[in-house]
Scaffold this motif. Sequence first.
Motif, PDB file in Angstrom:
ATOM      1  N   CYS A  65       0.830  -1.216   0.000  1.00  0.00           N
ATOM      2  CA  CYS A  65       0.000   0.000   0.000  1.00  0.00           C
ATOM      3  C   CYS A  65       0.859   1.259   0.000  1.00  0.00           C
ATOM      4  N   ARG A  66       1.951   1.238   0.747  1.00  0.00           N
ATOM      5  CA  ARG A  66       2.844   2.397   0.782  1.00  0.00           C
ATOM      6  C   ARG A  66       3.470   2.638  -0.590  1.00  0.00           C
ATOM      7  N   ALA A  67       3.895   1.576  -1.258  1.00  0.00           N
ATOM      8  CA  ALA A  67       4.501   1.725  -2.580  1.00  0.00           C
ATOM      9  C   ALA A  67       3.486   2.243  -3.596  1.00  0.00           C
ATOM     10  N   ILE A  68       2.257   1.760  -3.524  1.00  0.00           N
ATOM     11  CA  ILE A  68       1.198   2.246  -4.424  1.00  0.00           C
ATOM     12  C   ILE A  68       0.951   3.734  -4.173  1.00  0.00           C
ATOM     13  N   SER A  69       0.888   4.112  -2.919  1.00  0.00           N
ATOM     14  CA  SER A  69       0.669   5.517  -2.573  1.00  0.00           C
ATOM     15  C   SER A  69       1.805   6.403  -3.102  1.00  0.00           C
ATOM     16  N   GLU A  70       3.029   5.923  -2.925  1.00  0.00           N
ATOM     17  CA  GLU A  70       4.192   6.680  -3.415  1.00  0.00           C
ATOM     18  C   GLU A  70       4.144   6.816  -4.937  1.00  0.00           C
ATOM     19  N   ALA A  71       3.775   5.751  -5.631  1.00  0.00           N
ATOM     20  CA  ALA A  71       3.676   5.798  -7.094  1.00  0.00           C
ATOM     21  C   ALA A  71       2.601   6.788  -7.527  1.00  0.00           C
ATOM     22  N   ARG A  72       1.477   6.780  -6.845  1.00  0.00           N
ATOM     23  CA  ARG A  72       0.406   7.728  -7.181  1.00  0.00           C
ATOM     24  C   ARG A  72       0.866   9.169  -6.963  1.00  0.00           C
ATOM     25  N   ASP A  73       1.568   9.406  -5.858  1.00  0.00           N
ATOM     26  CA  ASP A  73       2.067  10.753  -5.594  1.00  0.00           C
ATOM     27  C   ASP A  73       3.023  11.207  -6.700  1.00  0.00           C
ATOM     28  N   LEU A  74       3.910  10.306  -7.106  1.00  0.00           N
ATOM     29  CA  LEU A  74       4.851  10.653  -8.178  1.00  0.00           C
ATOM     30  C   LEU A  74       4.121  10.929  -9.486  1.00  0.00           C
ATOM     31  N   GLN A  92       5.847  -6.801  -6.169  1.00  0.00           N
ATOM     32  CA  GLN A  92       6.632  -7.807  -5.459  1.00  0.00           C
ATOM     33  C   GLN A  92       6.117  -8.005  -4.035  1.00  0.00           C
ATOM     34  N   TRP A  93       5.786  -6.915  -3.345  1.00  0.00           N
ATOM     35  CA  TRP A  93       5.252  -7.041  -1.993  1.00  0.00           C
ATOM     36  C   TRP A  93       3.912  -7.758  -2.011  1.00  0.00           C
ATOM     37  N   SER A  94       3.100  -7.463  -3.014  1.00  0.00           N
ATOM     38  CA  SER A  94       1.798  -8.126  -3.142  1.00  0.00           C
ATOM     39  C   SER A  94       1.971  -9.628  -3.345  1.00  0.00           C
ATOM     40  N   GLU A  95       2.918 -10.016  -4.187  1.00  0.00           N
ATOM     41  CA  GLU A  95       3.181 -11.438  -4.419  1.00  0.00           C
ATOM     42  C   GLU A  95       3.688 -12.114  -3.149  1.00  0.00           C
ATOM     43  N   LEU A  96       4.546 -11.434  -2.407  1.00  0.00           N
ATOM     44  CA  LEU A  96       5.046 -11.998  -1.163  1.00  0.00           C
ATOM     45  C   LEU A  96       3.903 -12.199  -0.170  1.00  0.00           C
ATOM     46  N   ALA A  97       3.017 -11.220  -0.086  1.00  0.00           N
ATOM     47  CA  ALA A  97       1.875 -11.336   0.824  1.00  0.00           C
ATOM     48  C   ALA A  97       0.974 -12.502   0.409  1.00  0.00           C
ATOM     49  N   ALA A  98       0.730 -12.650  -0.883  1.00  0.00           N
ATOM     50  CA  ALA A  98      -0.108 -13.750  -1.363  1.00  0.00           C
ATOM     51  C   ALA A  98       0.549 -15.097  -1.084  1.00  0.00           C
ATOM     52  N   ASN A 116      -0.087  -7.852 -14.601  1.00  0.00           N
ATOM     53  CA  ASN A 116       0.735  -6.777 -15.170  1.00  0.00           C
ATOM     54  C   ASN A 116       0.698  -5.572 -14.245  1.00  0.00           C
ATOM     55  N   ARG A 117       1.609  -4.668 -14.433  1.00  0.00           N
ATOM     56  CA  ARG A 117       1.735  -3.526 -13.515  1.00  0.00           C
ATOM     57  C   ARG A 117       0.503  -2.640 -13.508  1.00  0.00           C
ATOM     58  N   LYS A 118      -0.194  -2.615 -14.630  1.00  0.00           N
ATOM     59  CA  LYS A 118      -1.411  -1.801 -14.680  1.00  0.00           C
ATOM     60  C   LYS A 118      -2.421  -2.339 -13.682  1.00  0.00           C
ATOM     61  N   ASN A 119      -2.581  -3.665 -13.614  1.00  0.00           N
ATOM     62  CA  ASN A 119      -3.518  -4.256 -12.659  1.00  0.00           C
ATOM     63  C   ASN A 119      -3.029  -4.089 -11.234  1.00  0.00           C
ATOM     64  N   ALA A 120      -1.732  -4.111 -11.021  1.00  0.00           N
ATOM     65  CA  ALA A 120      -1.188  -3.942  -9.680  1.00  0.00           C
ATOM     66  C   ALA A 120      -1.475  -2.541  -9.156  1.00  0.00           C
ATOM     67  N   ALA A 121      -1.455  -1.568 -10.030  1.00  0.00           N
ATOM     68  CA  ALA A 121      -1.687  -0.191  -9.618  1.00  0.00           C
ATOM     69  C   ALA A 121      -3.130   0.029  -9.183  1.00  0.00           C
ATOM     70  N   ARG A 122      -4.051  -0.778  -9.700  1.00  0.00           N
ATOM     71  CA  ARG A 122      -5.467  -0.609  -9.365  1.00  0.00           C
ATOM     72  C   ARG A 122      -5.801  -1.206  -8.014  1.00  0.00           C
ATOM     73  N   SER A 123      -4.966  -2.107  -7.469  1.00  0.00           N
ATOM     74  CA  SER A 123      -5.305  -2.759  -6.217  1.00  0.00           C
ATOM     75  C   SER A 123      -5.135  -1.857  -5.040  1.00  0.00           C
TER      76      SER A 123
END
Length: 125
Positions: A31-40, A73-79, A118-125
Amino acid sequence: MNRPQPTQVSLGHLDATVLDYLQTKALSLHCRAISEARDLLDVVLESLEHPLSPEHQRRLIERADDELASAQQWSELAANARFCREHPELAQQLAGDATRSTAPATAPREELRPRRANRKNAARS
């Protein structure tokens, strides 16, 4: 800023408590990485209205892309941690630690989906 990336570990060796913590921590970092990507990406969009060198825009987009890759990568590790916690006998078989049985190991139906999106789907989660 370089963040540590998830490492390849044999999750089948960890107990349920550690797997639960690992899943929780990995989801938090996702979640932190997604937030950082959105901010960028917000900065990149705002920069389109102001003069900013194409090189600087490219670097911002690359950093956002790196954050999205980290989130994936963090999402895959969590899964994977969740799977190992919910199915310890299968996790040990996959890690090669279980004693050989005559019955083949099969994953439950809900786990038979690709781990990578794909990264596009990862960004939506």
